[in-house]
Scaffold this active site. Sequence first.
Site, PDB file in Angstrom:
ATOM      1  N   GLU A  33       0.397   3.634  22.470  1.00 53.83           N
ATOM      2  CA  GLU A  33       0.258   4.615  23.536  1.00 53.83           C
ATOM      3  C   GLU A  33      -1.237   4.926  23.636  1.00 53.83           C
ATOM      4  OE1 GLU A  33       2.633   8.148  23.032  1.00 53.83           O
ATOM      5  OE2 GLU A  33       1.736   9.079  24.805  1.00 53.83           O
ATOM      6  N   ARG A 257       6.191   2.784   7.890  1.00 54.57           N
ATOM      7  CA  ARG A 257       4.820   2.983   8.348  1.00 54.57           C
ATOM      8  C   ARG A 257       3.887   3.068   7.149  1.00 54.57           C
ATOM      9  NH1 ARG A 257       4.959   6.447  12.325  1.00 54.57           N
ATOM     10  NH2 ARG A 257       2.811   7.113  12.242  1.00 54.57           N
ATOM     11  N   LYS A 267      -2.238  10.378  15.333  1.00 50.84           N
ATOM     12  CA  LYS A 267      -3.272  10.525  16.361  1.00 50.84           C
ATOM     13  C   LYS A 267      -3.469  11.988  16.743  1.00 50.84           C
ATOM     14  CE  LYS A 267      -1.440   7.172  18.774  1.00 50.84           C
ATOM     15  NZ  LYS A 267      -1.111   6.217  19.835  1.00 50.84           N
TER      16      LYS A 267
HETATM   17  P1  ATP Z   1       0.777   8.355  15.835  1.00 47.86           P
HETATM   18  O1  ATP Z   1       1.894   9.016  15.106  1.00 47.86           O
HETATM   19  O2  ATP Z   1      -0.433   8.125  15.025  1.00 47.86           O
HETATM   20  O3  ATP Z   1       0.466   9.002  17.153  1.00 47.86           O
HETATM   21  P2  ATP Z   1       2.294   6.456  17.196  1.00 47.86           P
HETATM   22  O4  ATP Z   1       3.438   5.795  16.562  1.00 47.86           O
HETATM   23  O5  ATP Z   1       2.610   7.525  18.177  1.00 47.86           O
HETATM   24  O6  ATP Z   1       1.303   6.914  16.099  1.00 47.86           O
HETATM   25  P3  ATP Z   1       1.672   4.361  18.942  1.00 47.86           P
HETATM   26  O7  ATP Z   1       0.467   4.197  19.766  1.00 47.86           O
HETATM   27  O8  ATP Z   1       2.964   4.663  19.604  1.00 47.86           O
HETATM   28  O9  ATP Z   1       1.341   5.462  17.888  1.00 47.86           O
HETATM   29  O10 ATP Z   1       1.847   3.135  17.950  1.00 47.86           O
HETATM   30  C1  ATP Z   1       1.779   1.800  18.336  1.00 47.86           C
HETATM   31  C2  ATP Z   1       2.483   0.984  17.309  1.00 47.86           C
HETATM   32  O11 ATP Z   1       1.877   1.158  16.043  1.00 47.86           O
HETATM   33  C3  ATP Z   1       3.930   1.400  17.187  1.00 47.86           C
HETATM   34  O12 ATP Z   1       4.725   0.240  17.142  1.00 47.86           O
HETATM   35  C4  ATP Z   1       3.973   2.160  15.898  1.00 47.86           C
HETATM   36  O13 ATP Z   1       5.207   2.033  15.271  1.00 47.86           O
HETATM   37  C5  ATP Z   1       2.848   1.502  15.087  1.00 47.86           C
HETATM   38  N1  ATP Z   1       2.305   2.444  14.124  1.00 47.86           N
HETATM   39  C6  ATP Z   1       1.790   3.664  14.373  1.00 47.86           C
HETATM   40  N2  ATP Z   1       1.426   4.276  13.224  1.00 47.86           N
HETATM   41  C7  ATP Z   1       1.721   3.415  12.222  1.00 47.86           C
HETATM   42  C8  ATP Z   1       1.590   3.453  10.793  1.00 47.86           C
HETATM   43  N3  ATP Z   1       1.083   4.509  10.162  1.00 47.86           N
HETATM   44  N4  ATP Z   1       1.995   2.365  10.090  1.00 47.86           N
HETATM   45  C9  ATP Z   1       2.503   1.302  10.715  1.00 47.86           C
HETATM   46  N5  ATP Z   1       2.653   1.196  12.035  1.00 47.86           N
HETATM   47  C10 ATP Z   1       2.273   2.235  12.792  1.00 47.86           C
HETATM   48 MG    MG Z   2       4.339   6.521  19.492  1.00 48.35          MG
END
Ligand code: ATP
Ligand code: MG
Length: 552
Positions: A33, A257, A267
């Site tokens: 995102e 994760r 984020k």
């Molecule tokens: P955040 O919680 O940091 O905002 P998010 O999951 O909302 O992270 P996205 O931009 O939606 O962030 O993530 C893109 C991809 O990266 C998704 O497939 C998500 O599952 C993966 N991802 C995000 N954070 C992690 C993590 N700590 N470890 C492994 N994969 C991750």
């Molecule tokens: Mg997300």
Amino acid sequence: MSEEKSLNFIEEIIEADLATGHYGAIHTRFPPEPNGYLHIGHAKSICLNFGLAIKYSGKINLRFDDTNPAKEETEYVDSIKEDVAWLGFNWTNELYASDYFDQIYEFAVTLINKGLAYVDDSTPDEIAALKGSPTEPGKNSPFRNRTIDENLTLFTAMKAGAYQDGEKVLRAKIDMAANNMHMRDPIIYRIKHAHHHRTGDKWCIYPMYDFAHGQSDSIEQITHSICTLEFIPHRELYEWLINQLEIFPSKQYEFARLNMTYTVMSKRKLLQLVTEGYVQSWDDPRMPTISGMRRRGFTAESIRNFCERIGIAKRENLIDVSLLEFCVREDLNRIAPRVMAVIDPVKLIITNYPEGQSEELISENGPDETYGSRSVPFSRELWIEREDFMEEPAKKWFRLAPGALVRLKSAYIIQCNSFEKDTEGNITAIQASYIPESKSGADTSEIKVKGTIHWVSVAHALEAEIRLYDRLFKVENPSQEEGDFKEYINPDSLQIIQQAYVEPSLLTAKIGNHYQFIRKGYFCLDKETSSEKLVFNRTVSLKDAWAKEVKK
Ligand code: ATP
Ligand code: MG
């Protein structure tokens, strides 16, 4: 990716799928995102998704999951592309979920036509009140039995902008008594009058995550849609929607994760650190962002190795940051040229070396000849590290002390004769004499010394600012502590050395170049360097100062 390693559970699934001929080739995606910069957790997902596509000769999409208009910005899109490319990966297609808004709208109309979606006028509180609990079934909304025609008319009016934010939502009509709360008539569209970074003001209704992600996967014919464990409860809805819409059967798989000690990895929290001024920017070298780590001096290779080492698991855990530091040390040890820099300088005067004279000495750039060598100017006055002198030497002290002999790296053996102190007892200068026959590479002195120290010629030295970083948080897992995570910020995470001295060969250093400052650690030239002053970041010390066992 080493071939001998056993398969992780996702590779096992893929190999089984390929063996049945179910898929001709695999197609994965990385779906960020664009509401922040990528962090080391994302790197794990990137290495996994791109790694699988490479290993199984499949395709991989970089898909911006930009269905939430208010929080997303083009700046983030650009940084994400830069970071993925820097990590060393190429995507097959660059795509945007927002490009599918028309298609997703049509999917919603299909559900309405099948009697599987309805417009609900209830307020968020009213919807929540009827949702039930994990142990209690929910109750049907009074709007659940609207006719297909009525729903089509209302949904069209929602799209046309007839209503205010929150006045109505579109819900999938599934089962208010389902065990899985996500199946209790989930909201799939909401009204939001907001400008979108790509579609502008075209839309005032936006699909919810659950009605955008799986649908985008399907549109792109993604075979293996890999996400993190918190999406397990969403899987049933993911499959229900794809089945009802009769679209490409993408499948969702979940892995744990990455969580890492002494940092935060969301984020939302990282954004707070930036906007509230706890760090300078998203690419502050203390941040766990890819851009911060790059600026700090981490290499893409070391991050990929780290992700390979931690592997893919089905259960959450907390990875020790010292493993990441181990990986970067290992890579920099291999690639970083060795140079001399004095971080806490005190002046050493070689009293028997002629004033005004200097000579060029040859110093190796690395542990063997493949690294090459360079010349380093030597003269009567040198900077050495304050900590390399002890007025009253401890036992087994092999560095400088009154009367002691020590070798100057790539130069001569010297003997300390005297020193000077100021009124507060600080050493201000040290005098020594050098032994001309002891020149490195041509030593005929037959004197054996145990210590070697580094130095920089005062007349030739370049002034440098050196930034030393420590952990951003004082506790292992700030997100799990009581209260606000920011209460656990380490106030000493940045130490700036205003006046250090580095050897003149660093005049040609380029931003991002890596060096080993011998005996001091790995450093890289920061982007804030200027013609007046070089600025270096310490990537990592030579040894793990936290002295924790590194599990390989
Ligand atoms: P955040 O919680 O940091 O905002 P998010 O999951 O909302 O992270 P996205 O931009 O939606 O962030 O993530 C893109 C991809 O990266 C998704 O497939 C998500 O599952 C993966 N991802 C995000 N954070 C992690 C993590 N700590 N470890 C492994 N994969 C991750
Ligand atoms: Mg997300």
